[in-house]
Scaffold this motif. Structure first.
Motif, PDB file in Angstrom:
ATOM      1  N   ALA A  10      15.483 -32.127   4.646  1.00  0.00           N
ATOM      2  CA  ALA A  10      14.817 -32.826   3.385  1.00  0.00           C
ATOM      3  C   ALA A  10      15.781 -32.360   2.061  1.00  0.00           C
TER       4      ALA A  10
ATOM      5  N   SER B 215       8.801 -36.632  -7.511  1.00  0.00           N
ATOM      6  CA  SER B 215       7.751 -37.395  -6.896  1.00  0.00           C
ATOM      7  C   SER B 215       7.130 -38.372  -7.808  1.00  0.00           C
TER       8      SER B 215
ATOM      9  N   SER C 112      10.378 -34.775  -3.666  1.00  0.00           N
ATOM     10  CA  SER C 112       9.985 -34.997  -2.304  1.00  0.00           C
ATOM     11  C   SER C 112      10.786 -36.181  -1.821  1.00  0.00           C
ATOM     12  N   THR C 113      10.838 -36.195  -0.655  1.00  0.00           N
ATOM     13  CA  THR C 113      11.679 -37.445   0.075  1.00  0.00           C
ATOM     14  C   THR C 113      10.809 -37.912   1.227  1.00  0.00           C
ATOM     15  N   GLY C 114      10.973 -39.332   1.484  1.00  0.00           N
ATOM     16  CA  GLY C 114      10.293 -40.072   2.680  1.00  0.00           C
ATOM     17  C   GLY C 114      11.252 -40.389   3.674  1.00  0.00           C
ATOM     18  N   TYR C 115      10.568 -40.544   4.818  1.00  0.00           N
ATOM     19  CA  TYR C 115      11.006 -40.858   6.080  1.00  0.00           C
ATOM     20  C   TYR C 115      10.696 -42.022   6.739  1.00  0.00           C
TER      21      TYR C 115
ATOM     22  N   GLU D 117       2.114 -43.639   8.352  1.00  0.00           N
ATOM     23  CA  GLU D 117       2.948 -43.815   7.371  1.00  0.00           C
ATOM     24  C   GLU D 117       4.173 -42.839   7.445  1.00  0.00           C
TER      25      GLU D 117
ATOM     26  N   GLN E  85       6.241 -37.617   4.563  1.00  0.00           N
ATOM     27  CA  GLN E  85       7.005 -37.326   3.186  1.00  0.00           C
ATOM     28  C   GLN E  85       6.894 -35.619   3.330  1.00  0.00           C
TER      29      GLN E  85
ATOM     30  N   LEU F  56       7.520 -32.468   0.702  1.00  0.00           N
ATOM     31  CA  LEU F  56       7.550 -32.190  -0.910  1.00  0.00           C
ATOM     32  C   LEU F  56       7.786 -30.770  -1.003  1.00  0.00           C
TER      33      LEU F  56
ATOM     34  N   THR G  22       3.693 -34.009   4.502  1.00  0.00           N
ATOM     35  CA  THR G  22       2.406 -34.958   4.470  1.00  0.00           C
ATOM     36  C   THR G  22       2.498 -36.305   5.371  1.00  0.00           C
ATOM     37  N   LYS G  23       1.383 -36.486   6.057  1.00  0.00           N
ATOM     38  CA  LYS G  23       1.484 -37.861   6.890  1.00  0.00           C
ATOM     39  C   LYS G  23       0.169 -38.305   6.492  1.00  0.00           C
TER      40      LYS G  23
END
Ligand code: PD2
Ligand code: ZN
Length: 205
Positions: free
Chosen positions: A37, A44, A64-67, A94, A97, A99, A196-197
């Motif tokens: 990450a 964010s 943050s980054t999302g996958y 989802e 993420q 953070l 985070t999920k």
């Protein structure tokens, strides 16, 4: 005991449903998630209540980054472990993420559910419906601050590397539960990494 790891349940509350899971991730798994990450982190954003778009806001000061679901091997492992533990299908989640908070970075009190009376909710709920649950994983120990706090219930969870926190955003009738108000308190010393999920009521495809 899950199929690929032994975990232990800590603090549990039933209304709303909140549970702390110790040793959910190994140190090595935390390290792998952080390593991947780190180079991708950006400021964010939050949902704009006016129109459902994503905007930067000082209520959420982190990068943050999302996958995508299943984007890497480690993410696949983590996603199936979550699905097994809470008995909720992988395709209702989802993307993960990650953070990073430091220097006073925080996430002010908010709800993770989409409020049905807000205009933006119908836009974000078209895919997957309500965010029925939140699964947080602490990837680092934090020197000072950074607890996840539930002001209505007067308790907080200190970040501990490898521990996870799960809570249901809706009650047993499927109605949004305002006792789930929660915040990520400011990190006053050290760095907090969190994965985070968010879990949906329907397949999120
Ligand atoms: O960083 C946290 O502890 C935190 C607190 C509240 C994260 C979230 N909410 C979230 O990602 O929804
Ligand atoms: Zn939240």
């Amino acid at each position: 005991k899950l199929s690929d790891k032994e975990v232990s349940l800590g603090f549990t509350c039933y209304k709303p449903f909140v549970v702390v899971i110790n040793d959910f991730l190994s140190d090595e798994e935390c390290q792998l998630l952080i390593q991947d990450a780190d180079s991708k982190l950006k400021t964010s954003r939050v949902v704009n209540p006016e129109d459902g778009s994503f905007i930067e806001h000082n209520a959420r000061t982190s990068t943050s980054t999302g996958y995508q679901r299943g984007q890497t091997d480690i993410i696949k492992t983590v996603e199936s472990r979550i699905a097994e533990l809470i008995n909720w299908p992988v395709d209702h989640g989802e993307g993960l993420q990650i953070l990073r908070y430091e220097d006073g970075g925080e996430y002010r009190p908010h709800f993770d559910f989409f409020d049905p009376i807000k205009k933006s909710s119908s836009v974000v709920m078209k895919k997957g419906g309500q965010r029925v649950g939140t699964f947080l994983m602490y990837l680092s120990d934090v020197e000072v601050g950074g607890s996840t706090c539930f002001p209505e219930m007067k308790f907080e969870v200190r970040p501990r590397k490898g521990a996870a926190l799960y809570f249901a955003n809706t009650d047993l009738n499927g109605d949004i539960d305002k006792l789930t108000l929660h915040a990520g308190l400011p990190v006053t010393s050290g760095v907090k990494y969190l994965a985070t999920k968010w879990l949906r009521e329907l397949p999120y495809i």
